[in-house]
Design a protein around this motif. Structure first.
Motif, PDB file in Angstrom:
ATOM      1  N   ILE A 224     -57.519  13.254  21.813  1.00 29.76           N
ATOM      2  CA  ILE A 224     -57.616  14.717  21.889  1.00 29.76           C
ATOM      3  C   ILE A 224     -57.948  15.138  23.323  1.00 29.76           C
ATOM      4  O   ILE A 224     -58.370  14.333  24.149  1.00 29.76           O
ATOM      5  N   GLY A 225     -57.767  16.421  23.605  1.00 29.26           N
ATOM      6  CA  GLY A 225     -58.163  17.007  24.883  1.00 29.26           C
ATOM      7  C   GLY A 225     -57.484  16.351  26.074  1.00 29.26           C
ATOM      8  O   GLY A 225     -56.295  16.013  26.054  1.00 29.26           O
ATOM      9  N   SER A 226     -58.270  16.144  27.116  1.00 30.60           N
ATOM     10  CA  SER A 226     -57.738  15.592  28.364  1.00 30.60           C
ATOM     11  C   SER A 226     -57.168  14.195  28.173  1.00 30.60           C
ATOM     12  O   SER A 226     -56.180  13.816  28.822  1.00 30.60           O
ATOM     13  N   GLU A 227     -57.771  13.411  27.267  1.00 26.13           N
ATOM     14  CA  GLU A 227     -57.288  12.045  27.042  1.00 26.13           C
ATOM     15  C   GLU A 227     -55.919  12.030  26.358  1.00 26.13           C
ATOM     16  O   GLU A 227     -55.113  11.116  26.579  1.00 26.13           O
ATOM     17  N   ALA A 228     -55.636  13.041  25.552  1.00 27.49           N
ATOM     18  CA  ALA A 228     -54.312  13.152  24.938  1.00 27.49           C
ATOM     19  C   ALA A 228     -53.263  13.461  26.009  1.00 27.49           C
ATOM     20  O   ALA A 228     -52.157  12.911  25.999  1.00 27.49           O
ATOM     21  N   ILE A 229     -53.634  14.343  26.943  1.00 23.28           N
ATOM     22  CA  ILE A 229     -52.733  14.669  28.056  1.00 23.28           C
ATOM     23  C   ILE A 229     -52.511  13.429  28.926  1.00 23.28           C
ATOM     24  O   ILE A 229     -51.391  13.160  29.366  1.00 23.28           O
ATOM     25  N   LEU A 230     -53.593  12.681  29.149  1.00 24.37           N
ATOM     26  CA  LEU A 230     -53.491  11.468  29.948  1.00 24.37           C
ATOM     27  C   LEU A 230     -52.548  10.469  29.287  1.00 24.37           C
ATOM     28  O   LEU A 230     -51.707   9.845  29.952  1.00 24.37           O
ATOM     29  N   ASP A 231     -52.670  10.308  27.975  1.00 26.15           N
ATOM     30  CA  ASP A 231     -51.820   9.368  27.244  1.00 26.15           C
ATOM     31  C   ASP A 231     -50.346   9.742  27.399  1.00 26.15           C
ATOM     32  O   ASP A 231     -49.493   8.874  27.651  1.00 26.15           O
ATOM     33  N   GLN A 232     -50.048  11.031  27.288  1.00 25.64           N
ATOM     34  CA  GLN A 232     -48.668  11.499  27.445  1.00 25.64           C
ATOM     35  C   GLN A 232     -48.174  11.274  28.880  1.00 25.64           C
ATOM     36  O   GLN A 232     -47.023  10.880  29.111  1.00 25.64           O
ATOM     37  N   SER A 233     -49.065  11.530  29.847  1.00 29.38           N
ATOM     38  CA  SER A 233     -48.701  11.382  31.257  1.00 29.38           C
ATOM     39  C   SER A 233     -48.401   9.924  31.599  1.00 29.38           C
ATOM     40  O   SER A 233     -47.433   9.621  32.309  1.00 29.38           O
ATOM     41  N   ILE A 234     -49.237   9.016  31.095  1.00 25.78           N
ATOM     42  CA  ILE A 234     -49.041   7.590  31.370  1.00 25.78           C
ATOM     43  C   ILE A 234     -47.724   7.100  30.766  1.00 25.78           C
ATOM     44  O   ILE A 234     -47.011   6.279  31.371  1.00 25.78           O
ATOM     45  N   LYS A 235     -47.368   7.612  29.598  1.00 25.63           N
ATOM     46  CA  LYS A 235     -46.097   7.222  28.982  1.00 25.63           C
ATOM     47  C   LYS A 235     -44.921   7.627  29.866  1.00 25.63           C
ATOM     48  O   LYS A 235     -43.963   6.861  30.055  1.00 25.63           O
ATOM     49  N   LYS A 236     -44.995   8.832  30.445  1.00 25.63           N
ATOM     50  CA  LYS A 236     -43.921   9.301  31.332  1.00 25.63           C
ATOM     51  C   LYS A 236     -43.871   8.461  32.611  1.00 25.63           C
ATOM     52  O   LYS A 236     -42.796   8.101  33.092  1.00 25.63           O
ATOM     53  N   ILE A 237     -45.057   8.153  33.154  1.00 23.97           N
ATOM     54  CA  ILE A 237     -45.126   7.314  34.358  1.00 23.97           C
ATOM     55  C   ILE A 237     -44.548   5.935  34.083  1.00 23.97           C
ATOM     56  O   ILE A 237     -43.754   5.408  34.865  1.00 23.97           O
ATOM     57  N   ASP A 238     -44.934   5.353  32.944  1.00 27.01           N
ATOM     58  CA  ASP A 238     -44.463   4.007  32.606  1.00 27.01           C
ATOM     59  C   ASP A 238     -42.969   3.985  32.316  1.00 27.01           C
ATOM     60  O   ASP A 238     -42.260   3.050  32.713  1.00 27.01           O
ATOM     61  N   ASP A 239     -42.476   5.013  31.604  1.00 29.43           N
ATOM     62  CA  ASP A 239     -41.036   5.074  31.315  1.00 29.43           C
ATOM     63  C   ASP A 239     -40.236   5.067  32.613  1.00 29.43           C
ATOM     64  O   ASP A 239     -39.239   4.338  32.744  1.00 29.43           O
ATOM     65  N   PHE A 240     -40.668   5.883  33.575  1.00 32.22           N
ATOM     66  CA  PHE A 240     -39.975   5.953  34.857  1.00 32.22           C
ATOM     67  C   PHE A 240     -40.082   4.628  35.600  1.00 32.22           C
ATOM     68  O   PHE A 240     -39.084   4.077  36.078  1.00 32.22           O
TER      69      PHE A 240
END
Length: 471
Positions: A224-240
């Motif tokens: 939840i919260g900032s950690e949920a945003i972080l999880d989504q961000s890391i997925k995008k970083i890793d995909d790239f």
């Protein structure tokens, strides 16, 4: 009601006792349960200036928090003790690693000991190569010219620009080209949005917030919260990142003539030796660490340097005179004529700037003493890394008598150090590039007083320490 009365009396009694204990101690108030971390949290949006206020009163500030104790230091003798004298007692540590692992992984800036030593040795060798050095020079020159074209057009159209945003784009494009060997195009003339860049920015902010957010592990568990945003961000970083790794590996396997000067390609080549044990995860961590190190640090330093130059007219005039002098000397040495330009003609201005950029190399840049002083003075007041926390392995005592407990964290604070009169004198808060010059030649200061490049000292010290351990 009786319970509330008792609790109120206990808190009031504690307040009086704590006030008595701290009457000769300079630092934030240590509250029950939350410690002094409450004040640190309240002042998060002005964290650096908050520390300046306390460190001006005392070179060491202790901040007990709910989960650990932070000790902030600003005096060179204490900094030298942590970074040199008793170096092996202050690794990045498990706390730092756990906070940053999701983004940095096991890259060079998030590990200690043998794993760090191996990466450092390999990276040092690769960065010392002439091919990578020349590749870097070409890449940063090309993207600097792209930035100039945007600024030139904005100038002729009398448009406002966000310099920090442009510099962030330039350094991200540059470091991704050097790191991955790919064009991500955030500095294209239309300044497009980029999902990798956006995710990268979000992840950087959120992992930093973990240092003062005692609830981040709960947020992470509940997603939840900032950690949920972080999880989504890391997925995008890793995909790239993983897609680039796969693509680069395929290119290297099918085309022997492909340019292999980028960092990723160099480490892929090294990974062909099984003894190096380089996996795709290792490649991801290695390259992202260099992207993080080279992007924000360079962009923020350039932003502050430009602001300082624009708000100090005499500095701008001296800097311009030095650059003009270099241009004249270099064109004379190379026996070339300068392109004439008309300030009202953007094309002629472009040609002159392209010519000037071609004169800049390692040798010519070393002659720009005043530019060096301007950048160094900018870093003194606005360091790219304003704080650098370290773990504490065993109990220790700083030279000023402050006791450090194992398991806590000690942080030297370059932002505060640059503003301390006990470090720089009565004009410590002033922007004065001349403080770095002696008879017109640049002179550096003690690395334990000017700590902007302290990481180089730490690396050398750690390498020596591991040599002793292994022998």
């Amino acid at each position: 009601m009786g319970l509330l009365t008792v609790l109120a009396c206990l808190v009031l009694s504690w307040k009086f006792i704590n006030t008595y204990r701290q009457k000769n101690k300079k630092g934030p108030i240590n509250w029950p349960i939350v410690g002094a971390g409450l004040e640190q949290w309240v002042n998060f949006d002005r964290m650096h200036d908050w520390l300046v206020e306390y460190l001006a009163q005392s070179p060491t500030v202790v901040v007990p928090a709910m989960t650990t104790t932070y000790t902030y230091i600003a005096h060179p003798t204490n900094v030298e003790h942590v970074l040199k004298t008793n170096f092996d007692n202050y690794p990045k540590g498990e706390v730092y690693h756990s906070y940053m692992e999701v983004l940095l992984g096991d890259g060079i800036f998030n590990v200690d000991g043998e794993l760090w030593r191996k990466q450092r040795k390999t990276a040092s060798f690769e960065f010392a190569s002439k091919n990578l050095r020349d590749f870097n020079t070409v890449v940063f020159r090309d993207y600097s010219l792209k930035l100039f074209n945007i600024l030139n057009q904005a100038s002729f159209k009398n448009e406002h620009v966000d310099m920090q945003d442009l510099l962030m784009r330039m350094t991200l494009d540059s470091i991704c080209k050097v790191g991955f060997g790919v064009e991500i195009g955030t500095l294209d003339p239309n300044l497009p949005e980029n999902s990798f860049a956006k995710a990268f920015d979000a992840a950087n902010v959120i992992v930093t917030l973990r240092f003062i957010d005692p609830l981040w592990k709960i947020k992470q568990f509940l997603n939840i919260g900032s950690e949920a945003i972080l999880d989504q961000s890391i997925k995008k970083i890793d995909d790239f990142t993983y897609s680039v790794i796969r693509k680069r590996k395929a290119e290297l396997e099918t085309n022997d003539k492909i340019n292999k000067h980028d960092i990723l390609s160099r480490f892929i080549e090294l990974g062909k030796d099984p003894e190096n044990n380089i996996t795709d995860k290792s490649l991801r961590d290695i390259v992202l660490n260099f992207v993080i190190a080279g992007r924000d640090t360079t962009a923020t330093t350039l932003s502050w340097a430009i602001y300082m130059i624009m708000t100090h007219e005499h500095v701008a005039e001296k800097l311009y005179a030095e650059l003009k002098s270099l241009e004249q000397v270099c064109t004379k040495e190379e026996n070339v004529s300068l392109h004439q330009y008309d300030a009202e003609d953007p094309e002629s201005v472009d040609l002159r700037v392209i010519q000037f950029a071609g004169l800049l190399n390692y040798d010519s840049l070393s002659k720009l003493y005043y530019l060096h002083a301007v950048i160094t003075e900018t870093l003194r007041l606005y360091p790219a890394v304003p704080q650098d926390p370290k773990g504490i392995l065993e109990d220790d005592v700083l030279p000023d008598g402050t006791k450090l407990k194992a398991g806590g964290m000690v942080t030297y604070v370059p932002y505060s150090m640059g503003r301390m009169e006990y470090n720089w004198g009565s004009d410590s808060a002033s922007f004065n590039p001349e403080r770095w010059l002696k008879d017109g030649v640049f002179q550096n200061a003690s690395p334990f007083k000017f700590t902007a490049f302290q990481v180089c000292i730490r690396r050398a010290a750690q390498q020596n320490w591991w040599s002793k351990v292994k022998s």
